[in-house]
Design an enzyme around this catalytic site. Structure first.
Site, short mmCIF file in Angstrom:
data_model
loop_
_atom_site.label_atom_id
_atom_site.label_comp_id
_atom_site.label_asym_id
_atom_site.label_seq_id
_atom_site.Cartn_x
_atom_site.Cartn_y
_atom_site.Cartn_z
N ARG A 160 0.85 -1.19 0.00
CA ARG A 160 0.00 0.00 0.00
C ARG A 160 0.88 1.24 0.00
O ARG A 160 1.89 1.27 0.69
CB ARG A 160 -0.88 0.02 1.27
CG ARG A 160 -2.18 -0.71 1.12
CD ARG A 160 -2.91 -0.89 2.41
NE ARG A 160 -3.06 0.31 3.23
CZ ARG A 160 -3.78 0.36 4.34
NH1 ARG A 160 -4.42 -0.72 4.77
NH2 ARG A 160 -3.87 1.46 5.05
N ARG A 171 1.34 8.66 9.41
CA ARG A 171 0.10 8.07 9.95
C ARG A 171 0.18 7.97 11.47
O ARG A 171 -0.81 8.17 12.17
CB ARG A 171 -0.15 6.69 9.34
CG ARG A 171 -0.64 6.79 7.90
CD ARG A 171 -0.43 5.49 7.16
NE ARG A 171 -1.40 4.47 7.54
CZ ARG A 171 -1.21 3.17 7.34
NH1 ARG A 171 -0.09 2.73 6.80
NH2 ARG A 171 -2.14 2.31 7.69
P1 AMP Z 1 -6.92 2.27 7.17
O1 AMP Z 1 -7.14 1.24 6.13
O2 AMP Z 1 -7.95 2.23 8.26
O3 AMP Z 1 -5.51 2.31 7.69
O4 AMP Z 1 -7.16 3.71 6.44
C1 AMP Z 1 -6.34 4.11 5.38
C2 AMP Z 1 -6.49 5.60 5.13
O5 AMP Z 1 -7.86 5.90 4.79
C3 AMP Z 1 -6.19 6.49 6.30
O6 AMP Z 1 -4.80 6.73 6.46
C4 AMP Z 1 -6.97 7.75 5.92
O7 AMP Z 1 -6.32 8.46 4.90
C5 AMP Z 1 -8.24 7.17 5.31
N1 AMP Z 1 -9.28 6.94 6.34
C6 AMP Z 1 -9.85 5.76 6.69
N2 AMP Z 1 -10.76 5.93 7.65
C7 AMP Z 1 -10.78 7.27 7.94
C8 AMP Z 1 -11.49 8.09 8.86
N3 AMP Z 1 -12.38 7.56 9.73
N4 AMP Z 1 -11.24 9.40 8.87
C9 AMP Z 1 -10.36 9.97 8.01
N5 AMP Z 1 -9.64 9.27 7.14
C10 AMP Z 1 -9.84 7.92 7.08
#
Ligand code: AMP
Length: 218
Positions: A160, A171
């Site tokens: 990713r 992050r």
């Molecule tokens: P994750 O797969 O949960 O690590 O999410 C990957 C990316 O999606 C994050 O780094 C954010 O850019 C975006 N993202 C996912 N969920 C949220 C959320 N609840 N609020 C804001 N950005 C989000």
């Protein structure tokens, strides 16, 4: 039952969330998966979100509140839902409480996956993700076929964009600045926050997570 999974990227909350959702017999929704699917499909929402995601920044709250509202009102979620990565800012926690109350529900448990930063960076740098089923896979190289993929044809393993070192560091910064205050918000608003030690084997962490939502020995 509405379960919210909280924890830094790489804490295992997505994988453990699948297990918790299966044990409770409810679906799991991940805003990250919804946004990645929208980006892959090339929708305007997906393309707008992609730039934020690739840098490891958060997608703006109004977009997430829209996804949350749609997800909670779907009939499949009537018995409950496990929300993965859905609440990342205090306005999102407030929004979720509002949307849940509108349909006569509330957040029942907040599972907080607690883990050391160094372990997180090591885990994320060694993680590949299946391009077809989006499962994270530990210890395998991008470029291989994902043998356990449930899609047909099986997907390739990719890294990713936000698992590259600079994005990982960003992050973690974003998590500390914007998501850690969510834990304090739930604690001061009577939330049932269950902190789980997320270091250790998958099975050990799974048993802690299941016990915290009231499921024992599955
Ligand atoms: P994750 O797969 O949960 O690590 O999410 C990957 C990316 O999606 C994050 O780094 C954010 O850019 C975006 N993202 C996912 N969920 C949220 C959320 N609840 N609020 C804001 N950005 C989000």
């Amino acid at each position: 039952m509405i379960v919210v999974l909280l924890g830094p990227p790489g804490s295992g909350k997505g994988t453990q969330g699948e297990r918790v959702a299966a044990a409770l017999g409810v679906p799991k929704i991940s805003t990250g998966d919804v946004l990645r699917a929208a980006a892959q499909a090339g929708t305007s929402l997906g393309l707008a979100a992609k730039a934020f995601m690739d840098r490891g920044d958060l997608v703006p709250d109004p977009v997430i509140l829209g996804i949350m509202k749609e997800a909670l009102s779907a009939p499949e979620q009537a018995r409950g839902v496990v929300l993965d990565g859905v609440v990342r800012t205090v306005p999102q926690a407030e929004g979720l409480a509002r949307v849940a109350a509108e349909i006569g529900k509330q957040v029942d448990v907040i599972l907080l996956f607690d883990i050391d930063d160094e372990l997180l960076v090591a885990r994320l740098s060694a993680r590949a993700t299946c391009a077809a089923c989006h499962s994270p896979v530990a210890g395998r190289q991008p470029g291989e076929v994902h043998a356990e993929c449930t899609a047909s044809p099986k997907g390739m393993l990719v890294r990713r964009a936000d698992d590259e070192p600079d994005a990982i560091r960003n992050r973690l910064r974003v998590y500390k600045a914007q998501t850690e205050p969510v834990v304090a918000w739930y604690r001061t608003h009577g939330g049932n926050v269950q902190a789980i030690d997320a270091a250790g084997s998958f099975e050990d962490v799974a048993q802690r997570a299941l016990a915290a939502v009231g499921v024992v020995g599955r």
